[in-house]
Design a protein around this motif. Structure first.
Motif, PDB file in Angstrom:
ATOM      1  N   SER A  56      -7.475 -13.423  -3.068  1.00  0.00           N
ATOM      2  CA  SER A  56      -8.437 -13.577  -1.974  1.00  0.00           C
ATOM      3  C   SER A  56      -8.988 -12.214  -1.584  1.00  0.00           C
ATOM      4  O   SER A  56      -8.372 -11.177  -1.865  1.00  0.00           O
ATOM      5  CB  SER A  56      -7.789 -14.242  -0.754  1.00  0.00           C
ATOM      6  N   VAL A  57     -10.145 -12.236  -0.945  1.00  0.00           N
ATOM      7  CA  VAL A  57     -10.780 -10.987  -0.499  1.00  0.00           C
ATOM      8  C   VAL A  57      -9.865 -10.260   0.476  1.00  0.00           C
ATOM      9  O   VAL A  57      -9.676  -9.041   0.384  1.00  0.00           O
ATOM     10  CB  VAL A  57     -12.147 -11.287   0.142  1.00  0.00           C
ATOM     11  N   LYS A  58      -9.266 -10.999   1.403  1.00  0.00           N
ATOM     12  CA  LYS A  58      -8.378 -10.393   2.395  1.00  0.00           C
ATOM     13  C   LYS A  58      -7.179  -9.722   1.724  1.00  0.00           C
ATOM     14  O   LYS A  58      -6.812  -8.595   2.061  1.00  0.00           O
ATOM     15  CB  LYS A  58      -7.917 -11.433   3.411  1.00  0.00           C
ATOM     16  N   LYS A  59      -6.565 -10.431   0.772  1.00  0.00           N
ATOM     17  CA  LYS A  59      -5.414  -9.862   0.069  1.00  0.00           C
ATOM     18  C   LYS A  59      -5.806  -8.621  -0.732  1.00  0.00           C
ATOM     19  O   LYS A  59      -5.027  -7.679  -0.860  1.00  0.00           O
ATOM     20  CB  LYS A  59      -4.791 -10.909  -0.848  1.00  0.00           C
ATOM     21  N   GLU A  60      -7.026  -8.635  -1.260  1.00  0.00           N
ATOM     22  CA  GLU A  60      -7.503  -7.477  -2.024  1.00  0.00           C
ATOM     23  C   GLU A  60      -7.610  -6.249  -1.131  1.00  0.00           C
ATOM     24  O   GLU A  60      -7.188  -5.144  -1.504  1.00  0.00           O
ATOM     25  CB  GLU A  60      -8.863  -7.798  -2.657  1.00  0.00           C
ATOM     26  N   ILE A  61      -8.156  -6.437   0.057  1.00  0.00           N
ATOM     27  CA  ILE A  61      -8.312  -5.318   0.985  1.00  0.00           C
ATOM     28  C   ILE A  61      -6.960  -4.819   1.487  1.00  0.00           C
ATOM     29  O   ILE A  61      -6.735  -3.624   1.652  1.00  0.00           O
ATOM     30  CB  ILE A  61      -9.212  -5.734   2.179  1.00  0.00           C
ATOM     31  N   GLU A  62      -6.033  -5.748   1.692  1.00  0.00           N
ATOM     32  CA  GLU A  62      -4.731  -5.392   2.255  1.00  0.00           C
ATOM     33  C   GLU A  62      -3.755  -4.791   1.248  1.00  0.00           C
ATOM     34  O   GLU A  62      -2.811  -4.108   1.638  1.00  0.00           O
ATOM     35  CB  GLU A  62      -4.060  -6.640   2.844  1.00  0.00           C
ATOM     36  N   TYR A  63      -3.978  -5.060  -0.022  1.00  0.00           N
ATOM     37  CA  TYR A  63      -2.945  -4.790  -1.024  1.00  0.00           C
ATOM     38  C   TYR A  63      -2.398  -3.367  -0.963  1.00  0.00           C
ATOM     39  O   TYR A  63      -1.186  -3.149  -0.847  1.00  0.00           O
ATOM     40  CB  TYR A  63      -3.479  -5.084  -2.429  1.00  0.00           C
ATOM     41  N   MET A  64      -3.290  -2.389  -1.034  1.00  0.00           N
ATOM     42  CA  MET A  64      -2.838  -0.990  -1.046  1.00  0.00           C
ATOM     43  C   MET A  64      -2.246  -0.567   0.289  1.00  0.00           C
ATOM     44  O   MET A  64      -1.381   0.314   0.352  1.00  0.00           O
ATOM     45  CB  MET A  64      -3.989  -0.061  -1.424  1.00  0.00           C
ATOM     46  N   LEU A  65      -2.676  -1.207   1.356  1.00  0.00           N
ATOM     47  CA  LEU A  65      -2.139  -0.892   2.682  1.00  0.00           C
ATOM     48  C   LEU A  65      -0.672  -1.328   2.770  1.00  0.00           C
ATOM     49  O   LEU A  65       0.169  -0.623   3.347  1.00  0.00           O
ATOM     50  CB  LEU A  65      -2.969  -1.561   3.766  1.00  0.00           C
ATOM     51  N   HIS A  66      -0.352  -2.485   2.177  1.00  0.00           N
ATOM     52  CA  HIS A  66       1.045  -2.917   2.103  1.00  0.00           C
ATOM     53  C   HIS A  66       1.843  -1.997   1.173  1.00  0.00           C
ATOM     54  O   HIS A  66       2.998  -1.652   1.460  1.00  0.00           O
ATOM     55  CB  HIS A  66       1.129  -4.359   1.603  1.00  0.00           C
ATOM     56  N   TYR A  67       1.210  -1.596   0.073  1.00  0.00           N
ATOM     57  CA  TYR A  67       1.868  -0.698  -0.885  1.00  0.00           C
ATOM     58  C   TYR A  67       2.252   0.620  -0.205  1.00  0.00           C
ATOM     59  O   TYR A  67       3.304   1.200  -0.484  1.00  0.00           O
ATOM     60  CB  TYR A  67       0.941  -0.439  -2.067  1.00  0.00           C
ATOM     61  N   LEU A  68       1.391   1.084   0.702  1.00  0.00           N
ATOM     62  CA  LEU A  68       1.657   2.327   1.430  1.00  0.00           C
ATOM     63  C   LEU A  68       2.633   2.120   2.586  1.00  0.00           C
ATOM     64  O   LEU A  68       2.973   3.072   3.291  1.00  0.00           O
ATOM     65  CB  LEU A  68       0.333   2.900   1.962  1.00  0.00           C
ATOM     66  N   ARG A  69       3.040   0.868   2.782  1.00  0.00           N
ATOM     67  CA  ARG A  69       4.035   0.512   3.800  1.00  0.00           C
ATOM     68  C   ARG A  69       3.573   0.831   5.236  1.00  0.00           C
ATOM     69  O   ARG A  69       4.356   1.295   6.071  1.00  0.00           O
ATOM     70  CB  ARG A  69       5.378   1.202   3.507  1.00  0.00           C
ATOM     71  N   LEU A  70       2.294   0.572   5.463  1.00  0.00           N
ATOM     72  CA  LEU A  70       1.794   0.694   6.828  1.00  0.00           C
ATOM     73  C   LEU A  70       2.282  -0.495   7.634  1.00  0.00           C
ATOM     74  O   LEU A  70       2.517  -1.586   7.094  1.00  0.00           O
ATOM     75  CB  LEU A  70       0.262   0.729   6.823  1.00  0.00           C
ATOM     76  N   ASP A  71       2.424  -0.306   8.941  1.00  0.00           N
ATOM     77  CA  ASP A  71       2.872  -1.430   9.758  1.00  0.00           C
ATOM     78  C   ASP A  71       1.736  -2.440   9.905  1.00  0.00           C
ATOM     79  O   ASP A  71       0.556  -2.109   9.738  1.00  0.00           O
ATOM     80  CB  ASP A  71       3.382  -0.960  11.123  1.00  0.00           C
ATOM     81  N   GLN A  72       2.086  -3.680  10.204  1.00  0.00           N
ATOM     82  CA  GLN A  72       1.113  -4.772  10.198  1.00  0.00           C
ATOM     83  C   GLN A  72      -0.011  -4.552  11.199  1.00  0.00           C
ATOM     84  O   GLN A  72      -1.171  -4.900  10.945  1.00  0.00           O
ATOM     85  CB  GLN A  72       1.809  -6.098  10.486  1.00  0.00           C
ATOM     86  N   LYS A  73       0.310  -3.960  12.339  1.00  0.00           N
ATOM     87  CA  LYS A  73      -0.721  -3.692  13.347  1.00  0.00           C
ATOM     88  C   LYS A  73      -1.786  -2.753  12.801  1.00  0.00           C
ATOM     89  O   LYS A  73      -2.989  -2.972  13.007  1.00  0.00           O
ATOM     90  CB  LYS A  73      -0.080  -3.094  14.601  1.00  0.00           C
ATOM     91  N   GLU A  74      -1.359  -1.712  12.071  1.00  0.00           N
ATOM     92  CA  GLU A  74      -2.308  -0.761  11.489  1.00  0.00           C
ATOM     93  C   GLU A  74      -3.096  -1.422  10.360  1.00  0.00           C
ATOM     94  O   GLU A  74      -4.305  -1.181  10.206  1.00  0.00           O
ATOM     95  CB  GLU A  74      -1.568   0.472  10.966  1.00  0.00           C
ATOM     96  N   ILE A  75      -2.417  -2.249   9.580  1.00  0.00           N
ATOM     97  CA  ILE A  75      -3.108  -2.966   8.509  1.00  0.00           C
ATOM     98  C   ILE A  75      -4.198  -3.862   9.092  1.00  0.00           C
ATOM     99  O   ILE A  75      -5.344  -3.866   8.627  1.00  0.00           O
ATOM    100  CB  ILE A  75      -2.115  -3.803   7.679  1.00  0.00           C
ATOM    101  N   ASP A  76      -3.858  -4.602  10.141  1.00  0.00           N
ATOM    102  CA  ASP A  76      -4.834  -5.497  10.781  1.00  0.00           C
ATOM    103  C   ASP A  76      -6.019  -4.708  11.340  1.00  0.00           C
ATOM    104  O   ASP A  76      -7.174  -5.151  11.238  1.00  0.00           O
ATOM    105  CB  ASP A  76      -4.169  -6.290  11.902  1.00  0.00           C
ATOM    106  N   ARG A  77      -5.729  -3.558  11.920  1.00  0.00           N
ATOM    107  CA  ARG A  77      -6.796  -2.720  12.490  1.00  0.00           C
ATOM    108  C   ARG A  77      -7.747  -2.248  11.390  1.00  0.00           C
ATOM    109  O   ARG A  77      -8.974  -2.332  11.537  1.00  0.00           O
ATOM    110  CB  ARG A  77      -6.189  -1.507  13.205  1.00  0.00           C
TER     111      ARG A  77
END
Length: 280
Positions: free
Chosen positions: A95-116
């Motif tokens: 999904s587009v959302k998962k594509e945008i989030e993927y590297m942010l999860h890889y970098l282990r950012l917290d969910q609040k920062e990822i959402d922002r």
């Protein structure tokens, strides 16, 4: 002040083919730079050296003082984001959302920062209506914005766009233009490879021109497009306004529509004055 710097850089593939030869270039933070030249001039290899996808055979590449030879590609990618010419070479999530989030999860950012970051990136790229869709189910022009969004979410100080206007309609190019202005206001450095000379003329004051694996000119768009030697050697197509002005025999390095109108008006007024002085 940070910069990307290429010092006497040469890159040769394992088979011996030389793609870049003795490149010297400094791109400072906050600049907007277009790299132009015909296919095979060495543009893509040059920018891949900037983000660590390739390492120089000779010479050195520095990103904010860090030698890319001393870091992995992943480490350099934290500084230099690279948007591929073909989005299909970059997309792999469902999904587009998962594509945008993927590297942010890889970098282990917290969910609040990822959402922002996702929310801000979606706003900048206009992808809100596509978040739940598979990237391969959206139009090609939108797919390109998905890959741009991935890099924007990483918030790198340097962003490389490879042929961003290819396959884009007028509305998408306008959105891209607006995005470039926002990024510049934020102090981001944008380096663009493109064959779209109208886009270069409208959005880039600094143009680096390549031919035969080397940098042959580094100047303003106006000076580049009115240097017939550079245009010929790099096999560039002049922007339509400049080409028309040239065909009409108008001097003054015309680059924009309003400049051409002004030049034609001045010519007409000059002709009218000359006719009056002759008593007609």
């Amino acid at each position: 002040m940070g910069a990307i710097e290429l010092k006497n850089v040469t890159f040769a593939y394992p088979n011996g083919f030389v793609a870049n030869e003795n490149l010297n270039l400094v791109v400072k933070k906050g600049e907007r730079v277009a790299i132009v030249g015909q296919n095979g001039a060495g543009k893509t290899t040059a920018v891949k050296l900037m983000n660590g996808l390739t390492k120089p055979t000779m010479g050195d590449v520095f990103v904010d003082g860090i030698n890319t030879k001393d870091r992995t590609t992943a480490q350099i990618s934290a500084y230099v984001g690279y948007v591929f010419q073909n989005p299909d070479d970059q997309i792999f999530n469902s999904s587009v959302k998962k594509e945008i989030e993927y590297m942010l999860h890889y970098l282990r950012l917290d969910q609040k920062e990822i959402d922002r970051r996702v929310a801000r990136t979606v706003e900048l790229t206009g992808l809100k209506d596509y978040l739940g869709m598979n990237p391969y189910d959206v139009p090609y022009s939108i797919r390109k914005f998905v890959t741009i969004a991935v890099i924007l979410a990483l918030d790198t100080p340097y962003i490389i766009l490879d042929e961003p206007t290819a396959g884009q309609d007028l509305n998408s190019i306008r959105a891209l233009s607006n995005l470039l202005n926002i990024l510049q206001n934020e102090g981001k450095t944008v380096i663009t490879i493109t064959h779209d000379m109208e886009f270069v003329a409208d959005h880039f004051t600094r143009v680096v021109t390549m031919a035969n694996k080397r940098i042959i000119a580094d100047d303003t768009a106006r000076n580049i497009f009115w240097d017939d030697h550079v245009v010929s050697k790099a096999k560039l197509m002049k922007p339509q306004i400049s080409e028309l002005a040239n065909q009409l025999g108008i001097d003054g390095k015309v680059l924009y529509r309003n400049e051409l109108v002004e030049a034609l008006t001045d010519r007409q007024l000059g002709t009218q004055k000359q006719v009056k002085s002759m008593g007609f």
